[in-house]
Write a protein that holds these residues in place. Structure first.
Motif, PDB file in Angstrom:
ATOM      1  N   PRO A  29     -19.712  55.140  53.126  1.00 26.83           N
ATOM      2  CA  PRO A  29     -20.479  54.389  54.166  1.00 26.83           C
ATOM      3  C   PRO A  29     -21.138  53.084  53.447  1.00 26.83           C
ATOM      4  O   PRO A  29     -21.362  53.284  52.222  1.00 26.83           O
ATOM      5  CB  PRO A  29     -21.527  55.356  54.424  1.00 26.83           C
ATOM      6  N   ASN A  30     -21.245  52.114  54.223  1.00 32.48           N
ATOM      7  CA  ASN A  30     -21.821  50.814  53.633  1.00 32.48           C
ATOM      8  C   ASN A  30     -23.091  51.030  53.243  1.00 32.48           C
ATOM      9  O   ASN A  30     -23.384  50.513  52.177  1.00 32.48           O
ATOM     10  CB  ASN A  30     -21.745  49.876  54.729  1.00 32.48           C
ATOM     11  N   SER A  31     -23.998  51.897  53.858  1.00 37.62           N
ATOM     12  CA  SER A  31     -25.360  52.356  53.415  1.00 37.62           C
ATOM     13  C   SER A  31     -25.505  52.938  51.968  1.00 37.62           C
ATOM     14  O   SER A  31     -26.431  52.692  51.144  1.00 37.62           O
ATOM     15  CB  SER A  31     -26.062  52.869  54.507  1.00 37.62           C
ATOM     16  N   THR A  32     -24.504  53.800  51.661  1.00 36.66           N
ATOM     17  CA  THR A  32     -24.339  54.306  50.679  1.00 36.66           C
ATOM     18  C   THR A  32     -24.144  53.449  49.221  1.00 36.66           C
ATOM     19  O   THR A  32     -24.838  53.458  48.323  1.00 36.66           O
ATOM     20  CB  THR A  32     -23.268  55.458  50.542  1.00 36.66           C
ATOM     21  N   VAL A  33     -23.029  52.598  49.617  1.00 35.96           N
ATOM     22  CA  VAL A  33     -22.896  51.529  48.602  1.00 35.96           C
ATOM     23  C   VAL A  33     -23.980  50.747  48.279  1.00 35.96           C
ATOM     24  O   VAL A  33     -24.241  50.545  47.147  1.00 35.96           O
ATOM     25  CB  VAL A  33     -21.634  50.701  48.926  1.00 35.96           C
ATOM     26  N   SER A  34     -24.669  50.280  49.562  1.00 39.41           N
ATOM     27  CA  SER A  34     -26.030  49.222  49.155  1.00 39.41           C
ATOM     28  C   SER A  34     -27.153  50.220  48.335  1.00 39.41           C
ATOM     29  O   SER A  34     -27.515  49.493  47.580  1.00 39.41           O
ATOM     30  CB  SER A  34     -26.614  48.955  50.486  1.00 39.41           C
ATOM     31  N   ARG A  35     -27.413  51.254  48.876  1.00 39.43           N
ATOM     32  CA  ARG A  35     -28.339  52.044  48.262  1.00 39.43           C
ATOM     33  C   ARG A  35     -28.007  52.333  46.553  1.00 39.43           C
ATOM     34  O   ARG A  35     -28.846  52.166  45.860  1.00 39.43           O
ATOM     35  CB  ARG A  35     -28.346  53.584  48.744  1.00 39.43           C
ATOM     36  N   HIS A  36     -26.940  52.569  46.368  1.00 38.11           N
ATOM     37  CA  HIS A  36     -26.505  52.871  44.764  1.00 38.11           C
ATOM     38  C   HIS A  36     -26.609  51.543  44.024  1.00 38.11           C
ATOM     39  O   HIS A  36     -27.087  51.677  42.843  1.00 38.11           O
ATOM     40  CB  HIS A  36     -24.920  53.534  44.699  1.00 38.11           C
ATOM     41  N   ILE A  37     -26.329  50.329  44.858  1.00 37.35           N
ATOM     42  CA  ILE A  37     -26.323  49.208  44.208  1.00 37.35           C
ATOM     43  C   ILE A  37     -27.848  48.872  43.843  1.00 37.35           C
ATOM     44  O   ILE A  37     -28.204  48.346  42.859  1.00 37.35           O
ATOM     45  CB  ILE A  37     -25.715  47.934  44.548  1.00 37.35           C
ATOM     46  N   ALA A  38     -28.676  49.170  44.678  1.00 37.20           N
ATOM     47  CA  ALA A  38     -29.887  48.945  44.753  1.00 37.20           C
ATOM     48  C   ALA A  38     -30.459  49.667  43.594  1.00 37.20           C
ATOM     49  O   ALA A  38     -31.707  49.456  42.712  1.00 37.20           O
ATOM     50  CB  ALA A  38     -30.841  49.169  45.776  1.00 37.20           C
ATOM     51  N   GLU A  39     -30.335  50.978  43.659  1.00 34.78           N
ATOM     52  CA  GLU A  39     -30.726  51.907  42.316  1.00 34.78           C
ATOM     53  C   GLU A  39     -30.103  51.566  40.892  1.00 34.78           C
ATOM     54  O   GLU A  39     -30.897  51.486  39.903  1.00 34.78           O
ATOM     55  CB  GLU A  39     -30.179  53.314  42.472  1.00 34.78           C
ATOM     56  N   LEU A  40     -29.055  50.563  41.098  1.00 38.06           N
ATOM     57  CA  LEU A  40     -28.485  50.232  39.639  1.00 38.06           C
ATOM     58  C   LEU A  40     -29.305  49.264  39.293  1.00 38.06           C
ATOM     59  O   LEU A  40     -29.816  49.058  37.849  1.00 38.06           O
ATOM     60  CB  LEU A  40     -27.036  49.964  39.723  1.00 38.06           C
ATOM     61  N   GLU A  41     -29.712  48.383  40.177  1.00 38.10           N
ATOM     62  CA  GLU A  41     -30.791  47.177  39.850  1.00 38.10           C
ATOM     63  C   GLU A  41     -31.904  47.733  39.294  1.00 38.10           C
ATOM     64  O   GLU A  41     -32.531  46.947  38.375  1.00 38.10           O
ATOM     65  CB  GLU A  41     -30.681  46.353  40.784  1.00 38.10           C
ATOM     66  N   LYS A  42     -32.574  48.696  40.163  1.00 36.86           N
ATOM     67  CA  LYS A  42     -33.944  49.283  39.727  1.00 36.86           C
ATOM     68  C   LYS A  42     -33.928  49.775  38.190  1.00 36.86           C
ATOM     69  O   LYS A  42     -34.611  49.710  37.316  1.00 36.86           O
ATOM     70  CB  LYS A  42     -34.240  50.366  40.501  1.00 36.86           C
TER      71      LYS A  42
END
Length: 298
Positions: A29-42
């Motif tokens: 899911p697009n939302s999963t990819v976006s959330r994981h990238i945000a967690e990586l940046e955090k």
């Protein structure tokens, strides 16, 4: 393991320059990819991607991180695939970019034999004339004709073949054309010029006979970026074509083409398998080795 997975997602997004295309490629899911990238940046404490409604671009920190992550993700993938090497049953999809003329004129029978030898490998071939970017596009290797690339410096070029090139024409053309006994006579003949960027005009060509060499300027009414088309036009009696002896063999045997200036040849063309790294999955290493053996056979 979680961090490595986030890095894999980041590399895919950076290559695709799109969360949606990366999600489609990963079947997530697009939302999963976006959330994981945000967690990586955090976790890192830095923004890696600039997002807009139209595209995704790397920040300066993202560029640095992307270069490092690519090799880490690739090594991890190869480590997993090396387990399959033990069983000598390589799998996965082999992605290769190569010139269309070379693929159809040379590689079709080689690929047919390779797929019979390794039935668990699938194939994706890009035969477009564009130069693919091996650093950002998901290709295992590119087959390239000519000198090995010098940039970027990370590319690895492995020589796999050398193509000898000669002049050929149809018997019909030779019957009606001016005598041709020396390269200097080419100014009275039609030569189909094949260049990477096809354009009309005179081009310099060097012909070799033993230790002797002659530089001549060759002009034409036909400029193109296809060896196959130059060969077809030569068969039709339009003019002369520069071909290697393997590609012209069947036409010479059938009497459609004849070697012209038999004592003379043009500079041979090198063929390289170009990769972005020396760390290759089994399917790529086996394919390169297979090409080296088959393309050097008489």
């Amino acid at each position: 393991m979680e961090l490595l997975n986030y890095m894999r997602l980041f590399v895919e997004v950076a290559r695709a320059k799109s969360f949606r295309r990366a999600a489609d490629a990963l079947n997530m899911p697009n939302s999963t990819v976006s959330r994981h990238i945000a967690e990586l940046e955090k976790t890192i404490g830095l923004r890696l991607l600039n997002r807009s409604t139209r595209k995704v671009e790397l920040t300066e920190a993202g560029e640095v991180y992307f270069r490092r992550c690519q090799s880490i993700v690739e090594e991890a993938r190869i480590a997993h695939e090396s387990l399959r090497d033990v069983a000598e049953r390589p799998t996965g999809t082999l992605r290769v970019s190569m010139p269309a003329d070379f693929a159809t004129g040379y590689l079709a029978p080689v690929i047919a034999d390779f797929e019979k030898t390794y039935p668990l490998i699938a194939f994706e071939f890009d035969l477009s004339p564009r130069p693919v970017d091996l650093q950002t596009e998901p290709f295992d290797l590119a087959i390239r004709l000519g000198p090995p690339p010098t940039a970027p410096s990370t590319l690895v070029a492995r020589p796999i073949a050398v193509l000898q090139r000669y002049l050929y024409a149809s018997p019909e053309y030779l019957r009606r054309a001016a005598p041709l006994t020396h390269p200097n006579d080419l100014d009275r003949h039609v030569v189909c010029i094949v260049e990477g960027a096809a354009r009309l005009g005179q081009v310099a060509r060097t012909f070799y006979r033993g230790d002797e060499s002659v530089n001549v300027m060759v002009g034409t009414r036909f400029a193109m970026n296809s060896v196959a088309l130059s060969r077809a036009l030569a068969i039709q009696g339009v003019g002369l074509a520069v071909l290697d002896n393997v590609l012209a063999l069947d036409d010479v045997t059938l009497g459609r083409l004849a070697r012209v200036l038999p004592g003379w040849s043009l500079a041979p063309v090198q063929v390289h398998a170009v990769t972005e790294t020396r760390l290759l999955p089994a399917r790529a290493r086996l394919f390169i080795d297979f090409l080296k053996v088959r393309l050097r056979e008489p």
